[in-house]
Design a protein around this motif. Structure first.
Motif, short mmCIF file in Angstrom:
data_model
loop_
_atom_site.label_atom_id
_atom_site.label_comp_id
_atom_site.label_asym_id
_atom_site.label_seq_id
_atom_site.Cartn_x
_atom_site.Cartn_y
_atom_site.Cartn_z
N CYS A 1 -6.48 7.59 -0.94
CA CYS A 1 -7.04 6.92 -0.85
C CYS A 1 -7.00 6.03 0.72
O CYS A 1 -4.95 6.49 0.66
CB CYS A 1 -7.05 5.97 -2.00
SG CYS A 1 -8.00 6.82 -3.48
N PRO B 1 -11.99 9.41 -0.98
CA PRO B 1 -12.75 8.82 -2.55
C PRO B 1 -12.59 7.00 -1.88
O PRO B 1 -13.17 6.80 -2.97
CB PRO B 1 -11.43 8.96 -3.62
CG PRO B 1 -10.83 9.28 -3.31
CD PRO B 1 -10.47 9.77 -1.34
N GLY B 2 -12.01 6.73 -1.11
CA GLY B 2 -12.45 4.85 -1.29
C GLY B 2 -11.41 4.34 -0.84
O GLY B 2 -9.54 4.72 -0.50
N TYR B 3 -11.11 2.97 -0.67
CA TYR B 3 -9.78 1.95 -0.90
C TYR B 3 -9.05 2.18 -1.91
O TYR B 3 -10.03 1.69 -2.87
CB TYR B 3 -9.91 1.03 -0.02
CG TYR B 3 -10.31 0.40 1.76
CD1 TYR B 3 -8.37 0.30 2.21
CD2 TYR B 3 -11.47 0.07 1.58
CE1 TYR B 3 -8.80 0.18 3.25
CE2 TYR B 3 -11.36 0.39 3.50
CZ TYR B 3 -9.78 0.07 4.22
OH TYR B 3 -9.71 0.24 5.14
N LEU B 4 -7.92 2.20 -2.19
CA LEU B 4 -6.81 2.15 -3.16
C LEU B 4 -7.51 1.04 -4.29
O LEU B 4 -7.47 -0.35 -3.49
CB LEU B 4 -5.60 2.15 -3.28
CG LEU B 4 -4.80 2.37 -4.58
CD1 LEU B 4 -5.10 3.28 -5.12
CD2 LEU B 4 -3.41 2.61 -3.70
N PRO B 5 -8.05 0.13 -5.79
CA PRO B 5 -8.70 -0.83 -5.96
C PRO B 5 -6.50 -1.32 -6.51
O PRO B 5 -6.33 -0.54 -6.69
CB PRO B 5 -8.98 0.04 -7.03
CG PRO B 5 -9.38 0.77 -7.07
CD PRO B 5 -8.20 1.26 -5.94
#
Lengths: 463, 69
Positions: free
Chosen positions: A284, A314-318
């Motif tokens: 991430c 997979p995305g930005y770390l939420p």
């Protein structure tokens, strides 16, 4: 200078001699008691300017005259377009000189900033570097720390007297702190010799716009570098090394390890590789990795070094921690850095690129020179299963638990066909070409060669 | 040595038990987050003194996973 300047290992003459090619050092400042010495010479044949603080006098403290030596060294390096290396071992501004020394240190900072992005600046911290001597290296492009190196704004004695906190120099500003936690240091060396070797290697990679003789590209099958299972984590380093001619120099290896930033060569030419590392945080993007990558992108752009962006994200770390740390503000730096960069920048999507992180990792929309993808790579707002769970929430709830998994997979396959598949991405023009892993090195090198060799006109602010 | 979670995640698989000898780099636990399987590895060799998670648990950023001595 001390009585035996030639034999004390801390002597600036000895240190400058060690840095340069044998016999190439020519001093450009007098040997006196000002606490600084500057010279010009070659490093693996690249003409380079260097200066060193004199740890044998007042702990290397910087006075007004010594600071002028550094400023003149910068003027010379700018005039010649040569890289500059600073060898630091200094307690900061000279107390006895008062505000005059502070003014000198300020002039050094201004000289560094004037040169930022124009010539490569490398700092080697060989001993304690406090106060002004800490911010000096921090303003440069790459900071290397030797085993005795320590960097802090205020030393343990002042910390103790002001706040009562009891800490030693290593805990305050040693390799563990700056290599892993703060990101102040790009490279931690095991020995002084290795620190000098890193500096020499970086001068060679960053100097002369990273141009070398052509080396023929030999394709290797890189498919084995990533696992078959889509969810499986893996270390991206073998893939990065496989793309490069030889391993290269990884900057900030322990800080924000979920993104890898490595300077190396492809076909004999210097390139900067930015790669998500799924082994850490699932690959991430987060606050620190976005900042680390943004600074690296801007440095490479300023020095005309093409970028190779290896995407599996997979995305930005939420989450709360990220939002409170300013992931929006700090993540925006990476968007800005890529969108601004004019050097050739090639994206390779190996497995997946989801959501905002897809955009941030040098997407077509941000101006990528060429976007390549391996067969089967997925480009989407989110994973197909996660997407259908939202899009078909009601339908999935109605079928009951027994049938739900199979329906999910069925809907996901359908969804992938219409929205996420790589064919769709190619049709839209956000991916230029699907390349086999066995032809990837050639495809990247050709894309770089076809783009104009330009460089960004901006400084390299330490983001 | 304390091994802590780097991010919010589900504990998918636990591969070691208390009292077990582990080597530097061994995978202790596999987390699942962001649609990825994320291995948690030992950052040194030793014996697993404490194991604080079980399969199916949810860990928060910074939660203790294991103690290795």
């Amino acid at each position: 200078m001390s009585n035996e300047p030639q034999t004390d290992p801390r002597s600036p003459v000895v240190r400058l001699t060690t840095l340069f090619d044998p016999g190439s050092l020519e001093l450009i400042s007098p040997i006196d008691d000002c606490g600084m010495l500057a010279g010009i010479g070659t490093i693996s044949g690249t003409r380079t300017v260097a200066f060193a603080s004199d740890a044998t006098i007042q702990g290397g403290a910087m006075g007004s005259v010594g600071c002028s030596v550094v400023v003149r060294a910068y003027d010379r390096a700018l005039l010649e377009g040569a890289p500059i290396v600073g060898l630091w071992h200094s307690g900061g501004a000279r107390l006895r000189e008062g505000v005059e020394s502070l003014d000198g240190v300020g002039r050094v900072f201004a000289a560094m900033t004037r040169a930022s992005g124009k010539i490569p600046q490398i700092s080697v911290v060989l001993g304690p570097a406090a106060g002004g001597a800490a911010y000096g290296p921090a303003l440069t492009d790459v900071v290397i720390m030797a085993p005795a190196g320590r960097i802090f704004v205020t030393g343990p004695d002042v910390v103790r007297s002001v706040t009562g906190e009891d800490v030693d120099m290593e805990r305050l500003g040693g390799a563990e702190v700056h290599g892993r936690r703060s990101g102040v240091v790009h490279l931690v060396a095991d020995s002084d010799a290795q620190a000098f070797e890193y500096a020499r290697e970086l001068v060679t990679l960053l100097g002369n716009h990273g141009k070398f003789g052509d080396v023929p590209i030999v394709d290797v099958d890189l498919a084995g570098c990533i696992p078959d299972a889509a969810k499986r984590a893996y270390d991206v380093h073998p893939l990065v090394e496989g793309i490069l001619d030889s391993p290269g120099v990884e900057l900030h290896p322990k800080w924000a390890p979920n993104i890898v930033t490595t300077l190396g060569r492809l076909g004999g030419r210097t390139v900067g590789v930015i790669a998500n590392n799924p082994l850490r945080l699932g690959g991430c993007l987060d606050t620190t990795s976005a900042e680390k990558a943004a600074r690296f992108v801007r440095m490479c752009d300023a020095f005309g070094i093409p970028l190779v962006v290896v995407v599996d994200v997979p995305g930005y770390l939420p989450g709360l921690g990220q939002e409170w740390d300013g992931v929006v503000r700090r993540g925006a730096k990476l968007l800005h850095a890529f969108a601004e960069a004019v050097v050739p920048r090639i994206t390779l999507i190996t497995r997946k690129a989801y959501g905002g992180a897809y955009i941030a990792m040098n997407s077509r929309a941000l101006g990528a020179t060429r976007v390549l993808a391996w067969p089967g790579a997925e480009v989407a707002v989110m994973g197909a299963v996660a997407a259908v769970r939202i899009l078909h929430r009601r339908k999935l709830a109605e079928v009951g638990e027994a049938l739900r998994p199979s329906l999910e997979l069925e809907l996901a396959a359908e969804h992938e066909k219409i929205s996420g598949g790589i064919e769709k991405a190619v049709a839209l023009g956000v991916v230029d070409e699907v390349v086999e892993p066995s032809r990837t090195r050639t495809a990247i090198a050709e894309a770089i060669a076809a783009a104009p060799a330009v460089r960004g006109e901006h400084g390299n602010i330490p983001l | 040595m304390e091994i802590r979670a780097e991010m919010v995640a589900n504990v998918w698989k636990v591969l070691v038990s208390e009292g077990q000898q582990v080597q530097d780099g061994d995978t202790l636990v596999i987390l699942e987050s962001m649609k990825m399987e994320i291995p948690v590895v030992a950052e040194g060799s030793g014996v697993v003194r404490e194991l604080k998670v079980a399969e199916g648990d949810v860990v928060q950023d910074g939660d203790l996973i294991a103690v290795i001595e």
